[in-house]
Motif scaffolding. Sequence first.
Motif, short mmCIF file in Angstrom:
data_model
loop_
_atom_site.label_atom_id
_atom_site.label_comp_id
_atom_site.label_asym_id
_atom_site.label_seq_id
_atom_site.Cartn_x
_atom_site.Cartn_y
_atom_site.Cartn_z
N ASN A 256 0.83 -1.21 0.00
CA ASN A 256 0.00 0.00 0.00
C ASN A 256 0.86 1.25 0.00
O ASN A 256 1.93 1.27 0.62
CB ASN A 256 -0.91 0.07 1.24
N LEU A 257 0.36 2.27 -0.65
CA LEU A 257 0.89 3.61 -0.53
C LEU A 257 -0.25 4.41 0.10
O LEU A 257 -1.29 4.62 -0.51
CB LEU A 257 1.29 4.17 -1.90
N THR A 258 -0.05 4.80 1.35
CA THR A 258 -1.12 5.31 2.19
C THR A 258 -0.96 6.79 2.51
O THR A 258 0.15 7.26 2.73
CB THR A 258 -1.15 4.51 3.52
N LEU A 259 -2.09 7.49 2.57
CA LEU A 259 -2.14 8.87 3.05
C LEU A 259 -3.14 8.88 4.20
O LEU A 259 -4.34 8.63 4.00
CB LEU A 259 -2.58 9.83 1.94
N ASN A 260 -2.65 9.15 5.41
CA ASN A 260 -3.50 9.22 6.61
C ASN A 260 -3.83 10.68 6.89
O ASN A 260 -2.92 11.52 6.94
CB ASN A 260 -2.76 8.63 7.81
N ILE A 261 -5.09 10.97 7.10
CA ILE A 261 -5.55 12.32 7.38
C ILE A 261 -6.21 12.29 8.76
O ILE A 261 -7.15 11.52 8.99
CB ILE A 261 -6.57 12.79 6.31
N TYR A 262 -5.70 13.13 9.67
CA TYR A 262 -6.23 13.12 11.03
C TYR A 262 -6.52 14.55 11.49
O TYR A 262 -5.66 15.42 11.44
CB TYR A 262 -5.24 12.46 12.00
N TYR A 263 -7.76 14.75 11.93
CA TYR A 263 -8.19 16.02 12.53
C TYR A 263 -8.44 15.77 14.00
O TYR A 263 -9.22 14.88 14.36
CB TYR A 263 -9.45 16.53 11.83
N ASP A 264 -7.79 16.55 14.87
CA ASP A 264 -7.91 16.35 16.32
C ASP A 264 -8.78 17.38 17.02
O ASP A 264 -8.74 17.51 18.23
CB ASP A 264 -6.52 16.33 16.95
N GLY A 265 -9.56 18.11 16.24
CA GLY A 265 -10.38 19.16 16.82
C GLY A 265 -9.72 20.53 16.72
O GLY A 265 -10.37 21.55 16.93
N MET A 266 -8.44 20.54 16.42
CA MET A 266 -7.69 21.79 16.32
C MET A 266 -6.99 21.93 14.97
O MET A 266 -7.05 22.97 14.34
CB MET A 266 -6.63 21.87 17.43
N SER A 267 -6.30 20.88 14.55
CA SER A 267 -5.52 20.95 13.32
C SER A 267 -5.62 19.64 12.55
O SER A 267 -6.09 18.64 13.07
CB SER A 267 -4.05 21.26 13.63
N ILE A 268 -5.16 19.70 11.30
CA ILE A 268 -5.16 18.51 10.45
C ILE A 268 -3.73 18.09 10.18
O ILE A 268 -2.91 18.91 9.76
CB ILE A 268 -5.91 18.77 9.13
N GLN A 269 -3.47 16.82 10.47
CA GLN A 269 -2.16 16.23 10.22
C GLN A 269 -2.27 15.21 9.11
O GLN A 269 -3.26 14.46 9.05
CB GLN A 269 -1.64 15.51 11.47
N LEU A 270 -1.28 15.16 8.26
CA LEU A 270 -1.19 14.15 7.23
C LEU A 270 0.09 13.37 7.44
O LEU A 270 1.13 13.96 7.74
CB LEU A 270 -1.14 14.77 5.83
N THR A 271 0.00 12.06 7.30
CA THR A 271 1.19 11.23 7.29
C THR A 271 1.10 10.30 6.09
O THR A 271 0.00 9.94 5.65
CB THR A 271 1.35 10.38 8.58
N SER A 272 2.24 9.96 5.57
CA SER A 272 2.29 9.04 4.44
C SER A 272 3.01 7.77 4.87
O SER A 272 3.81 7.79 5.81
CB SER A 272 3.04 9.68 3.26
N MET A 273 2.71 6.69 4.18
CA MET A 273 3.37 5.44 4.49
C MET A 273 3.45 4.59 3.23
O MET A 273 2.48 4.50 2.47
CB MET A 273 2.61 4.67 5.57
N ALA A 274 4.60 3.99 3.00
CA ALA A 274 4.80 3.06 1.90
C ALA A 274 5.12 1.70 2.50
O ALA A 274 6.09 1.56 3.23
CB ALA A 274 5.94 3.53 1.00
N THR A 275 4.28 0.71 2.22
CA THR A 275 4.52 -0.64 2.74
C THR A 275 4.66 -1.61 1.58
O THR A 275 3.97 -1.49 0.57
CB THR A 275 3.38 -1.10 3.67
N GLN A 276 5.58 -2.53 1.76
CA GLN A 276 5.83 -3.53 0.72
C GLN A 276 5.55 -4.92 1.24
O GLN A 276 5.58 -5.17 2.45
CB GLN A 276 7.28 -3.41 0.24
N ASN A 277 5.29 -5.82 0.31
CA ASN A 277 5.01 -7.22 0.65
C ASN A 277 6.29 -8.03 0.89
O ASN A 277 6.22 -9.17 1.30
CB ASN A 277 4.20 -7.89 -0.46
N VAL A 278 7.42 -7.42 0.59
CA VAL A 278 8.71 -8.08 0.77
C VAL A 278 9.57 -7.20 1.67
O VAL A 278 9.44 -5.98 1.67
CB VAL A 278 9.43 -8.32 -0.57
N PHE A 279 10.46 -7.85 2.44
CA PHE A 279 11.36 -7.08 3.30
C PHE A 279 12.47 -6.48 2.46
O PHE A 279 13.08 -7.15 1.63
CB PHE A 279 11.96 -7.96 4.39
N THR A 280 12.72 -5.18 2.68
CA THR A 280 13.81 -4.52 2.01
C THR A 280 14.30 -3.36 2.88
O THR A 280 13.51 -2.75 3.59
CB THR A 280 13.40 -3.99 0.62
N MET A 281 15.57 -3.10 2.80
CA MET A 281 16.14 -1.95 3.50
C MET A 281 16.10 -0.70 2.61
O MET A 281 16.36 0.40 3.08
CB MET A 281 17.58 -2.24 3.92
#
Length: 165
Positions: A114-139
């Motif tokens: 998955n290539l993910t975009l997380n959107i979180y609103y905490d009542g005050m501000s909006i934070q975005l985080t991204s994440m790239a996950t693979q099905n295989v282990f790699t450094m």
Amino acid sequence: MLDITITETRDFVKKLLMDSTFDHFLAMEAFVKSGITYSFDGRINKDFYDKEELEEMPSTSYTTWETLRTHVYNVIRGKKLPLSFKIVLVLSPSDITDMLEKNHLAIPVSDVANLTLNIYYDGMSIQLTSMATQNVFTMDKTLEHVWDAEIRDFLKTSSIYFIEN
């Protein structure tokens, strides 16, 4: 992984919930906490659709944000702001393929979980985080760096203003 704070909350929420800005993403899940907590599962129930309908979908795993956003908007809109919300968007397999080709990455699409975009609103501000996950282990962090750059470019071309934390 990116950690971003949106600087113009109202404009961002309009683009997220009322405009088509994020419609090319798939919706993994969404939660809205107000008087009660609403939970949206973006996983497609394949038994509901016939073969032709499934073939026309951009993914048979998750629905599009375009399909889900109206429901989330209807929960959020009103006189009172929600206490919080969280929306998890992912890139479709065809968009992953395009991104890999555009950036000349020799990673098989099947290796990208998955290539993910997380959107979180905490009542005050909006934070975005991204994440790239693979099905295989790699450094190798190349996919993560490319995905972060794609998110930055997307936000800039969408006139979404942010600061990186």
